[in-house]
Scaffold this active site. Sequence first.
Site, mmCIF file in Angstrom:
data_model
loop_
_atom_site.group_PDB
_atom_site.id
_atom_site.type_symbol
_atom_site.label_atom_id
_atom_site.label_comp_id
_atom_site.label_asym_id
_atom_site.label_seq_id
_atom_site.Cartn_x
_atom_site.Cartn_y
_atom_site.Cartn_z
ATOM 1 C CB CYS A 14 38.063 49.965 28.330
ATOM 2 S SG CYS A 14 37.195 50.540 29.650
ATOM 3 C CB THR A 21 38.354 41.080 54.681
ATOM 4 O OG1 THR A 21 38.653 39.707 55.070
ATOM 5 C CG2 THR A 21 38.218 42.019 55.833
#
Length: 390
Positions: A328, A240
């Site tokens: 990261c 969605t």
Amino acid sequence: MSHIYLDHSATTPVDARVLEAMLPYFTNVYGNASSSHRFGRSAENAIEDARELIAQIFNCRPNEIIFTSGGSESDNLAVRGAAWAARQQGKGTHLITTPIEHGAISKTINQLVNEQGFQQTVLKVNHEGLVDPKDFAAACTPHTSVASVIYANNEIGTIQPIRELAQIARGQGVIFHTDAVQAAGQLSLDVEELGVDLLSISGHKFYGPKGVGALYIRDGVSVLPVQTGGSHERGLRAGTHNTPLIVGLATALKLAYDDLAQRTTHYRKLRDRLISGILNTLPNALLTGHAENRLPSHVSFVFEDIRSGSLVELLDAKGIAASAASACKTGSSEPSSVLLQLGYSRETAAASLRLSVGLHTTEADIDYTIQALGEIIPQLSTRDLTAATA
Ligand SMILES: Cc1ncc(COP(=O)(O)O)c(C=O)c1O
């Protein structure tokens, strides 16, 4: 205490205008964009307007934009999806990449190679992190299907010759992807001018929300879905639609490109002040990446002869938010593989620092940071820096 945020390569705050544009889609306009009633249509219209805005900046058609959950997903869909589609069409299973890609590319390609029978050539980079287009041309074989080269590197800021590389790829019939996550908001994303087939961006690097991104897929380039389910996004990305985040992504990108010249002039001025200030203050500082051909907002250094100790923590204690190589890598004690690839020793690569300026950074922030580093680095240094710093 000062609160100076110099980690805009990790993420940026959401612009107040972006938040304002998003808010109605959390509350009033809550329909599912796939529903055929008016609630659904309102959400769908907002998504299609967002697609149109992004397409204008990319200089492409709206149907060539796919919404994703961010840079990592766009990279995964681009490389895995294009590699799978090429194999399905019998086009070869050889992939080309660089040793300085974000994990979203390198780990995806490693998985394709280690578990799914693909092969890869990892190009060399020079000491400044640049790929040589001649090496790229030499690596292309009749079995090469997909190449992925990062537009601007997150750890060292180096900008690759994307136009030249994409042109070579096209001549060889190789699909060319670029990870433009760091480049977005600072460099041209005109896909015609760049000549790329696939391009990834992520909202949170340019004052948009986290958890939303886009992938450009040139008409005619085949990509198989990685996330399967409903037929959202032309069947390429099930799930969605997240209407508020998609609206936020497009609004932030538009604001960034409406104001690109002013933003990048501001970034460059502060970047260059930071670089020359650090080089003039600290004789054991080495600028990593390319001196000129680098992201306007990006500064990265390594420091020679440093005892182990966390530079980022010491800067944090002085109110400065910085990063070691990349966000990261946080929590990993290994030196950055990007810096090792560039030829730095393990010891030097372990003492890395990334500072990235933003819209609200001031000259006073930069001067305070240079002064703070001038105090911290000599304390951590095993060599006497006093003569040079006097
Ligand atoms: C070059 C590059 N690619 C991909 C990503 C991943 O983006 P996201 O955090 O939106 O998944 C990042 C994030 O730091 C990045 O710097």
